[in-house]
Design a protein around this motif. Structure first.
Motif, PDB file in Angstrom:
ATOM      1  N   VAL A  68       0.830  -1.208   0.000  1.00  0.00           N
ATOM      2  CA  VAL A  68       0.000   0.000   0.000  1.00  0.00           C
ATOM      3  C   VAL A  68       0.865   1.258   0.000  1.00  0.00           C
ATOM      4  O   VAL A  68       0.583   2.230  -0.718  1.00  0.00           O
ATOM      5  CB  VAL A  68      -0.944  -0.001   1.216  1.00  0.00           C
ATOM      6  CG1 VAL A  68      -1.765   1.281   1.260  1.00  0.00           C
ATOM      7  CG2 VAL A  68      -1.864  -1.209   1.174  1.00  0.00           C
ATOM      8  N   HIS A  71       2.388   3.033  -3.232  1.00  0.00           N
ATOM      9  CA  HIS A  71       1.518   3.812  -4.103  1.00  0.00           C
ATOM     10  C   HIS A  71       1.730   5.308  -3.897  1.00  0.00           C
ATOM     11  O   HIS A  71       1.595   6.104  -4.833  1.00  0.00           O
ATOM     12  CB  HIS A  71       0.049   3.474  -3.833  1.00  0.00           C
ATOM     13  CG  HIS A  71      -0.386   2.160  -4.392  1.00  0.00           C
ATOM     14  ND1 HIS A  71      -0.238   0.972  -3.715  1.00  0.00           N
ATOM     15  CD2 HIS A  71      -0.950   1.835  -5.588  1.00  0.00           C
ATOM     16  CE1 HIS A  71      -0.708  -0.020  -4.457  1.00  0.00           C
ATOM     17  NE2 HIS A  71      -1.147   0.469  -5.582  1.00  0.00           N
ATOM     18  N   ALA A 181       0.480   0.550 -10.498  1.00  0.00           N
ATOM     19  CA  ALA A 181      -0.449   0.837  -9.400  1.00  0.00           C
ATOM     20  C   ALA A 181      -1.633  -0.114  -9.419  1.00  0.00           C
ATOM     21  O   ALA A 181      -2.070  -0.613  -8.371  1.00  0.00           O
ATOM     22  CB  ALA A 181      -0.919   2.287  -9.489  1.00  0.00           C
ATOM     23  N   TRP A 185      -2.650  -2.948  -6.403  1.00  0.00           N
ATOM     24  CA  TRP A 185      -3.915  -3.032  -5.672  1.00  0.00           C
ATOM     25  C   TRP A 185      -4.491  -4.446  -5.757  1.00  0.00           C
ATOM     26  O   TRP A 185      -5.085  -4.943  -4.784  1.00  0.00           O
ATOM     27  CB  TRP A 185      -4.916  -2.017  -6.212  1.00  0.00           C
ATOM     28  CG  TRP A 185      -4.669  -0.614  -5.756  1.00  0.00           C
ATOM     29  CD1 TRP A 185      -4.419   0.485  -6.515  1.00  0.00           C
ATOM     30  CD2 TRP A 185      -4.643  -0.151  -4.385  1.00  0.00           C
ATOM     31  NE1 TRP A 185      -4.241   1.590  -5.719  1.00  0.00           N
ATOM     32  CE2 TRP A 185      -4.382   1.233  -4.412  1.00  0.00           C
ATOM     33  CE3 TRP A 185      -4.822  -0.789  -3.156  1.00  0.00           C
ATOM     34  CZ2 TRP A 185      -4.278   1.993  -3.259  1.00  0.00           C
ATOM     35  CZ3 TRP A 185      -4.729  -0.023  -1.991  1.00  0.00           C
ATOM     36  CH2 TRP A 185      -4.461   1.351  -2.058  1.00  0.00           C
ATOM     37  N   PHE A 188      -2.657  -6.466  -3.271  1.00  0.00           N
ATOM     38  CA  PHE A 188      -3.132  -6.205  -1.906  1.00  0.00           C
ATOM     39  C   PHE A 188      -4.401  -6.989  -1.605  1.00  0.00           C
ATOM     40  O   PHE A 188      -4.571  -7.516  -0.492  1.00  0.00           O
ATOM     41  CB  PHE A 188      -3.367  -4.704  -1.735  1.00  0.00           C
ATOM     42  CG  PHE A 188      -3.879  -4.324  -0.373  1.00  0.00           C
ATOM     43  CD1 PHE A 188      -3.053  -4.390   0.734  1.00  0.00           C
ATOM     44  CD2 PHE A 188      -5.187  -3.909  -0.198  1.00  0.00           C
ATOM     45  CE1 PHE A 188      -3.526  -4.042   1.995  1.00  0.00           C
ATOM     46  CE2 PHE A 188      -5.667  -3.557   1.049  1.00  0.00           C
ATOM     47  CZ  PHE A 188      -4.831  -3.625   2.148  1.00  0.00           C
ATOM     48  N   CYS A 189      -5.292  -7.103  -2.587  1.00  0.00           N
ATOM     49  CA  CYS A 189      -6.516  -7.894  -2.389  1.00  0.00           C
ATOM     50  C   CYS A 189      -6.187  -9.366  -2.152  1.00  0.00           C
ATOM     51  O   CYS A 189      -6.768 -10.011  -1.264  1.00  0.00           O
ATOM     52  CB  CYS A 189      -7.442  -7.739  -3.595  1.00  0.00           C
ATOM     53  SG  CYS A 189      -8.099  -6.074  -3.836  1.00  0.00           S
TER      54      CYS A 189
END
Length: 320
Positions: A68, A71, A181, A185, A188-189
Motif C-alpha cells: 500500500v 503507491h 499501481a 492493488w 493487496f486484495c
C-alpha cells in the motif's frame, strides 16, 4: 512593473519545504498501530506459539504495508545533484543549489534547495509536485507552474515530462505507473485473501494466494522497469548532469515480491511433501493450548454440595 525588483517571473506564494507525503505517513501509522496492538496482546499468548504468531503477524503486516505504501511514495525513480545554475528567467544571477527528482507511480516531485538556503535575498526551498492521474492534467499543472513563476531548474525538469516534450518520457512513465499501481492493488486484495485462508484449515489455497500476491507484485516491478526501453534525456542543470536511477520503492517492492514468492512456495511444497508438519506448524497455537489444558494429571471438578443430594447406589440383579 512588479513589487519584486522588476524581475519576472516571481513567486509570491509561500515556499514549500520538502516534506513527507501525508498519505504515505497515514499508511505507515495505520500499520504501525496494528503492529503495536498485536505487541500489546503478545504477552497473553502462552508457550512457544507466542514467537510463532510474532513472526507470522509481523511478516504479514510488512508485506501489506509495503504494497500500500509504495503507491504514495515518490522514490521509484530518483536523481540528485548539486550544481551551480541560473535561478530566474531574464536574469544572469546564478545560485548553488541541490536539485532532486523523484518519480512515483502517479507523478513527479521536484525539490530545489539552496546551499545555503538564503541566496539573492530569497529563501530557496521548493518542493513541487506534478501528477498524471487519470483525472488530472499534467499540462495544466505545468502551465500553472509557469504562471506562478517557479525557478528555472524546477520548470526545466517539469518540462521534460510534459506530453509535448521530445524526450517522450510522459507516455512511458504514465503507462508504467498506471499498470504498476493497478497490479499492486490487485496484489493487496490477494494478500487479504491469503491471510484469511491461512487462518482457516486451507493452507494450500492460502499458499496459492500468496503466490498470486507475489506474481502481481513482481509484475508491477516489471511494468515500471519497462521505462528502461525509452532513451533517457540528459538532464543538464548548469554545470552538472542529473542522472536518475531506480529508487528505494522499486527495490523494496521487488524484495517484497520475492519474499511472498518464497513464503507461498514453502506453504505449497510443504502441503504436498509434509502436510502433517504444515498443519502442526499452522495449528501450533491450538495444540499448545490443548496441551496446557490436558497436562500430566486429569482435570477433576468437585462440587461440595454434591454429597448432600447424592442418591444411594442401587444394585439391581436379574436372575434369568
Amino acid at each position: 512593473m512588479t513589487a519584486w525588483d522588476g524581475v519576472l517571473p516571481f513567486y509570491p506564494q509561500p515556499r514549500h519545504a520538502a516534506g513527507f507525503s501525508v498519505p504515505l505517513l497515514i499508511v505507515i501509522l495505520v500499520f504501525l498501530s496494528l503492529a503495536a496492538s498485536f505487541l500489546f496482546i503478545l504477552p497473553g499468548i502462552r508457550g512457544h506459539s507466542r514467537w510463532f504468531w510474532l513472526v507470522r503477524v509481523l511478516l504479514s503486516l510488512f508485506i501489506g504495508a509495503e504494497i500500500v505504501a509504495v503507491h504514495f511514495s515518490g522514490d521509484w525513480f530518483v536523481g540528485r545533484v548539486w550544481t551551480n545554475t541560473s535561478y530566474k528567467a531574464f536574469s544572469a544571477s546564478r545560485v548553488q543549489v541541490h536539485v532532486g527528482l523523484h518519480v512515483g507511480l502517479v507523478g513527479v516531485n521536484i525539490t530545489l534547495r539552496g546551499t545555503p538556503t538564503q541566496q539573492l535575498n530569497e529563501t530557496i526551498d521548493y518542493n513541487e509536485r506534478f501528477t498524471w492521474r487519470l483525472d488530472e492534467d499534467y499540462t495544466k499543472e505545468y502551465v500553472r507552474a509557469l504562471e506562478k513563476g517557479l525557478p528555472d531548474p524546477v520548470l526545466y525538469l517539469a518540462e521534460k515530462f510534459t506530453p509535448s516534450s521530445p524526450c517522450g518520457l510522459y507516455h512511458q512513465y504514465h503507462l508504467a505507473g498506471h499498470y504498476a499501481a493497478a497490479t499492486l492493488w490487485v496484489a493487496f486484495c490477494f494478500w487479504i485473501i491469503a491471510n484469511a485462508l491461512l487462518s482457516m484449515p486451507a493452507p494450500l489455497y492460502g499458499g496459492l494466494a500468496l503466490l498470486t500476491t507475489s506474481a502481481f507484485t513482481l509484475f508491477a516491478v516489471f511494468a515500471f522497469a519497462s521505462i528502461s526501453s525509452v532513451p533517457l534525456c540528459h538532464f543538464r542543470l548548469g554545470s552538472a548532469v542529473l542522472t536518475p536511477h531506480y529508487g528505494a520503492s522499486f527495490w523494496v517492492t521487488l524484495a517484497t515480491g520475492i519474499l511472498s514468492l518464497l513464503l507461498g512456495g514453502a506453504v505449497v511444497i510443504l502441503h504436498y511433501t509434509r502436510p502433517s508438519a504444515l498443519r502442526s506448524f499452522l495449528d501450533h497455537s491450538v495444540k499448545d493450548c490443548s496441551n496446557q489444558t490436558k497436562g500430566n494429571s486429569p482435570l477433576i471438578l468437585n462440587n461440595p454440595h454434591h454429597e448432600q443430594f447424592k442418591t444411594p447406589d442401587l444394585n439391581i440383579t436379574t436372575v434369568l
